[in-house]
Write a protein that holds these residues in place. Structure first.
Motif, PDB file in Angstrom:
ATOM      1  N   VAL A 155      45.871  50.377  34.058  1.00 54.58           N
ATOM      2  CA  VAL A 155      45.154  49.621  33.713  1.00 54.58           C
ATOM      3  C   VAL A 155      43.529  50.312  33.254  1.00 54.58           C
ATOM      4  CG1 VAL A 155      44.382  47.134  34.621  1.00 54.58           C
ATOM      5  CG2 VAL A 155      46.535  47.911  34.620  1.00 54.58           C
ATOM      6  N   VAL A 191      39.677  48.818  33.359  1.00 59.65           N
ATOM      7  CA  VAL A 191      38.225  47.117  34.440  1.00 59.65           C
ATOM      8  C   VAL A 191      37.644  47.866  34.365  1.00 59.65           C
ATOM      9  CG1 VAL A 191      37.998  46.443  36.025  1.00 59.65           C
ATOM     10  CG2 VAL A 191      40.481  46.970  35.708  1.00 59.65           C
ATOM     11  N   LEU A 192      36.656  47.083  33.340  1.00 60.16           N
ATOM     12  CA  LEU A 192      35.340  47.385  32.827  1.00 60.16           C
ATOM     13  C   LEU A 192      34.231  46.044  33.818  1.00 60.16           C
ATOM     14  CD1 LEU A 192      32.109  47.910  31.492  1.00 60.16           C
ATOM     15  CD2 LEU A 192      33.683  46.503  30.273  1.00 60.16           C
ATOM     16  N   GLN A 193      33.634  46.494  34.903  1.00 58.00           N
ATOM     17  CA  GLN A 193      33.020  45.454  35.567  1.00 58.00           C
ATOM     18  C   GLN A 193      31.583  45.011  35.361  1.00 58.00           C
ATOM     19  OE1 GLN A 193      34.043  43.182  38.267  1.00 58.00           O
ATOM     20  NE2 GLN A 193      32.653  42.102  38.278  1.00 58.00           N
ATOM     21  N   GLN A 248      34.710  40.890  34.312  1.00 51.95           N
ATOM     22  CA  GLN A 248      35.602  41.650  34.370  1.00 51.95           C
ATOM     23  C   GLN A 248      36.220  41.769  32.420  1.00 51.95           C
ATOM     24  OE1 GLN A 248      39.076  42.127  37.416  1.00 51.95           O
ATOM     25  NE2 GLN A 248      37.170  41.461  38.323  1.00 51.95           N
ATOM     26  N   THR A 293      29.356  46.877  42.991  1.00 57.94           N
ATOM     27  CA  THR A 293      29.708  46.981  41.434  1.00 57.94           C
ATOM     28  C   THR A 293      31.474  46.557  41.635  1.00 57.94           C
ATOM     29  OG1 THR A 293      28.036  46.419  40.178  1.00 57.94           O
ATOM     30  CG2 THR A 293      29.836  46.637  38.837  1.00 57.94           C
ATOM     31  N   LEU A 299      48.871  41.504  33.916  1.00 58.14           N
ATOM     32  CA  LEU A 299      47.920  42.409  34.085  1.00 58.14           C
ATOM     33  C   LEU A 299      46.987  41.817  35.284  1.00 58.14           C
ATOM     34  CD1 LEU A 299      46.451  44.439  32.090  1.00 58.14           C
ATOM     35  CD2 LEU A 299      45.855  42.723  30.664  1.00 58.14           C
ATOM     36  N   SER A 307      37.019  38.051  32.147  1.00 64.17           N
ATOM     37  CA  SER A 307      37.161  37.250  33.092  1.00 64.17           C
ATOM     38  C   SER A 307      35.169  36.907  33.078  1.00 64.17           C
ATOM     39  CB  SER A 307      37.516  36.767  34.269  1.00 64.17           C
ATOM     40  OG  SER A 307      36.887  37.400  35.167  1.00 64.17           O
ATOM     41  N   VAL A 363      47.014  43.233  24.788  1.00 61.45           N
ATOM     42  CA  VAL A 363      46.453  41.933  25.848  1.00 61.45           C
ATOM     43  C   VAL A 363      45.149  42.229  26.098  1.00 61.45           C
ATOM     44  CG1 VAL A 363      47.396  41.470  27.753  1.00 61.45           C
ATOM     45  CG2 VAL A 363      46.040  39.726  27.276  1.00 61.45           C
ATOM     46  N   GLN A 367      41.779  41.051  28.695  1.00 57.93           N
ATOM     47  CA  GLN A 367      41.211  39.175  29.059  1.00 57.93           C
ATOM     48  C   GLN A 367      39.863  39.852  29.800  1.00 57.93           C
ATOM     49  OE1 GLN A 367      44.584  39.966  33.037  1.00 57.93           O
ATOM     50  NE2 GLN A 367      45.755  38.863  31.859  1.00 57.93           N
ATOM     51  N   ASN A 376      39.840  43.336  31.027  1.00 61.97           N
ATOM     52  CA  ASN A 376      40.848  44.317  31.803  1.00 61.97           C
ATOM     53  C   ASN A 376      42.048  44.745  30.603  1.00 61.97           C
ATOM     54  OD1 ASN A 376      42.107  44.065  35.042  1.00 61.97           O
ATOM     55  ND2 ASN A 376      40.456  42.520  34.561  1.00 61.97           N
ATOM     56  N   ASN A 377      42.751  45.623  30.539  1.00 67.09           N
ATOM     57  CA  ASN A 377      43.122  45.547  29.260  1.00 67.09           C
ATOM     58  C   ASN A 377      44.154  46.456  29.716  1.00 67.09           C
ATOM     59  OD1 ASN A 377      40.721  47.477  28.654  1.00 67.09           O
ATOM     60  ND2 ASN A 377      42.408  48.421  27.688  1.00 67.09           N
ATOM     61  N   TYR A 378      45.441  46.954  29.560  1.00 59.67           N
ATOM     62  CA  TYR A 378      45.889  48.678  29.057  1.00 59.67           C
ATOM     63  C   TYR A 378      45.745  49.356  27.854  1.00 59.67           C
ATOM     64  CZ  TYR A 378      49.496  45.391  31.742  1.00 59.67           C
ATOM     65  OH  TYR A 378      50.524  44.575  31.941  1.00 59.67           O
ATOM     66  N   MET A 396      38.224  47.527  42.524  1.00 61.65           N
ATOM     67  CA  MET A 396      37.737  48.856  42.472  1.00 61.65           C
ATOM     68  C   MET A 396      37.805  49.827  43.512  1.00 61.65           C
ATOM     69  SD  MET A 396      35.656  49.182  38.592  1.00 61.65           S
ATOM     70  CE  MET A 396      35.554  48.046  37.873  1.00 61.65           C
TER      71      MET A 396
END
Lengths: 235, 444
Positions: B433, B435-437, B381, A227, A113, B370, B366, B368, B383-385, A233
């Motif tokens: 994947v 992603v959230l930011q 942020q 962002t 990941l 951060s 999992v 993550q 991160n995940n599958y 991204m």
């Protein structure tokens, strides 16, 4: 992709190498890696060739943070990931602009990941040369050197670290030239390099040392683009 | 066919101008503008000004071909497609849903009709017909009436419209049907009133009153509808925050119970230590030290609130066989209120957990998280599958659940909170994947 593994414990590095092999089989990506058993050996080698450094924090001699500090003096941009037993020690890692850290023992899912995160940032930071037809002649530079572009009447002014360049044209052309390099409009006359945004203070965006105004109509989209840049991204 | 008089030409032009002005008075505070919207608007004004003049050939055609009662009816129907065309054109200049284009169209048409009834029916045809003889004065009076009425409407409607975030209604069949019906009723009623006005001078006042009241009522409905939707949204966010608060309490209770049990165990541990021999004691202490080290790994942020949230989430994830891995840098989160911080982090983690919960491969379970402060921003942020299809709509994942109204508010509250603190949030779903930011400017 070239990766450097710096760890005083060869077994730990071996685990990471196996993970990398497995991941490259699954995803079809090619890597090459080099292993160093201590920070000094790594610094003495050719550090510029690597895209990603995976560094153990707790090493005898120069520890990982110190090695990273010395590395940053010559390469402020290479991606850095720390590996550590205790997360408290990794905090200092952010001071040397680390991307992230891993905690031993490293699990495969975790590692991949974070690798994908690395790939995202590599893609975001890929660099190419562009040519500008300035009033003073042709200039070749990398988009990352441009802080922001200002548009006035018939001219564009490219503000860079090494000075200003005037190019005849309109903002639309600047946007086209710099498409895909993380630039965004904060107002009608300013195109900002998101990489150089240092702070957002109310209605202002601080680009290194210059303060520019964000117009109300563009503010929301500008902040969202920024962002997305922060998150590595696609714009 | 005789050439139309200047007054007649003006009458056709002023219809499209008044209508477009009315639509824009609602569009400008509400809708997201497309690039070059101003140029497109001007092009539209020119286009519709030209189109408005085609009334005359149409009128000539109807009067010539159709029998008398039908001729008047069909002549009058000209305005319907013209008005609909202006509503459609708003989609060219602004980024709005079809429902919202109808909403704006209905409001604009009702507003314009109010001006029509007062100035062009009552004033120009009944009370002061000499007005039409002097074109500049007539134009001025129309302009003044528009300015007055539209100004008033703007003062009332601009604020609620600007709070809608560019969207009032999504394009569902129910909504579209609702607005199409409302528009149909509005047009039918106003056309009928107009027809009555011209038909019988004796009932002019009555038919004008009717037309006026219908339009006023429709505008009232539109206003209330907007306020309603805003209230609903705010309620939903508050609801979500209340639910989060409830869960917080439940988890805190569980944690305290865990602590109680540990204290209880400690009592027995002390008793055991007294009776052990040296070798056993050393082994036991090593085991305890390992547990302490494991606990220390969980609680390592320099911010109390963050520690609490993360420990709680880590433990509840562990129960489900999910690993929560946190990478924490320097935290400067004191400008966030505690409930907001909790909602932000809690929802971010919950959203990621949702994504991995049903993954078959245990290595991929999992999440993550951060958090770091770099320069003037806090960056959070996850991160995940994830598995399956994830389409993004308006920057958020389209919910696959059957009850869309109750879900998806986790990410919506995050967006609401990020904006509240002057920041922003964005998501991306690529290569399996998610992603959230979240980006928040640090406030001193």
């Amino acid at each position: 992709m070239r990766i450097a593994l710096v760890d005083d414990n060869p077994q730990d590095a071996q685990v990471l190498q196996e993970y990398l092999d497995r991941f490259s089989r699954e995803v079809g990506l090619e890597w090459s890696y080099a292993y160093y058993s201590d920070g000094q050996a790594f610094l003495d080698g050719d550090t510029c060739q690597f895209d990603l450094i995976v560094m153990d924090v707790d090493m005898p001699g120069i520890n990982g943070i110190e090695t990273a500090r010395l590395l940053r003096q010559r390469d402020p941009d290479v991606l850095l990931m720390f590996v550590t037993n205790m997360p408290q020690y990794a905090l200092a890692g952010y001071a040397v602009d680390a991307l992230d850290y891993l905690i031993k023992p490293v699990a495969y899912g975790d590692f991949t990941l974070k690798l994908q995160k690395t790939l995202r940032y590599l893609r975001r930071d890929r660099t190419e040369w562009i040519t500008l037809h300035t009033t003073g002649g042709m200039v070749r530079l990398e988009p990352r050197e441009i802080l922001y572009v200002e548009s006035t009447l018939h001219y564009l002014t490219y503000h860079t670290w090494s000075g200003e360049y005037r190019v005849r044209g309109a903002m639309a052309e600047a946007e086209r030239t710099l498409q895909g390099y993380s630039f965004a409009r904060c107002s009608r006359s300013y195109l900002v390099n998101l990489r150089h945004v240092r702070a957002i203070e109310g209605e202002d965006v601080v680009v290194e040392t210059v303060r520019l105004k964000m117009t109300r109509s563009r503010r929301e989209e500008f902040l969202e683009r920024f962002t997305r840049f922060l998150g590595g991204m696609e714009p | 066919m005789t050439a139309p008089t200047p007054v007649a030409i003006f009458e056709e032009l002023r219809f499209v101008w008044e209508l477009m002005a009315a639509e824009y008075l609602f569009l400008l505070p509400f809708a997201r503008r497309k690039s070059q919207w101003l140029r497109r608007t001007l092009a539209g004004v020119v286009l519709f000004s030209v189109l408005s003049q085609f009334y005359f050939p149409w009128q000539g055609f109807c009067q010539g071909v159709l029998p008398v009662p039908m001729a008047d009816l069909f002549t009058g129907l000209w305005y319907v497609p013209l008005a609909l065309a202006t509503m459609l054109y708003s989609r060219v200049c602004f980024q709005i849903t079809a429902c919202d284009a109808l909403y704006i169209g209905i409001s604009g048409y009702a507003a314009q009709h109010l001006v029509y009834v007062t100035v062009h029916e009552l004033l120009a045809l009944d009370w002061y017909p000499q007005l039409t003889a002097c074109l500049p004065l007539y134009a001025l009076v129309s302009l003044a009436a528009c300015g007055l009425l539209y100004g008033l409407l703007y003062r009332v409607m601009a604020r609620p419209l600007s709070l809608c975030g560019g969207e009032l209604n999504q394009d569902t069949t129910a909504h579209i049907l609702h607005y199409v019906l409302l528009l149909a009723v509005l047009i039918f009623c106003t056309l009928s009133c107009q027809h009555l006005f011209h038909f019988d001078p004796a009932i002019r006042i009555l038919s004008a009153q009717l037309g006026f009241l219908i339009c006023a009522m429709i505008l009232g409905i539109q206003y209330l509808s907007c306020r309603n939707i805003l209230a609903q949204r705010e309620q939903a966010v508050i609801h979500q925050m209340l639910r989060d608060g409830e869960r917080h309490y439940t988890h805190s209770k569980e944690l305290i119970e865990m602590v109680n049990r540990s204290v209880h165990d400690l009592k027995h541990t002390c008793q055991a230590l007294r009776t052990m021999d040296e070798g056993e004691r050393l082994a036991f202490v090593s085991e305890l030290e390992q547990n302490v080290a494991m606990y220390r790994r969980l609680v390592h942020a320099d911010n109390e609130a963050v520690n609490t949230i993360l420990v709680e989430k880590t433990l509840s994830c562990e129960k489900e066989g999910i690993r929560l891995a946190c990478s924490l840098g320097h935290l400067e989160l004191d400008f966030l209120s505690l409930p907001d911080l909790y909602t932000l982090l809690g929802n971010a983690i919950d959203n990621a957990v949702e994504g991995v919960r049903n993954l078959p491969d245990p290595e991929k379970r999992v999440v993550q998280l951060s958090i770091q402060t770099s320069g003037g921003f806090v960056s959070i942020q996850t991160n995940n599958y994830y598995a399956g299809e994830l389409t993004l709509e308006n920057g958020l994942p389209r919910t696959t659940k059957r009850d869309p109204a109750g879900h998806g508010y986790g990410l919506k509250s995050i967006r609401y909170l990020a904006r509240k603190y002057g920041g922003s949030m964005s998501v991306s779903a690529r290569d399996g994947v998610f992603v959230l930011q979240i980006m928040l400017p640090v406030q001193s």
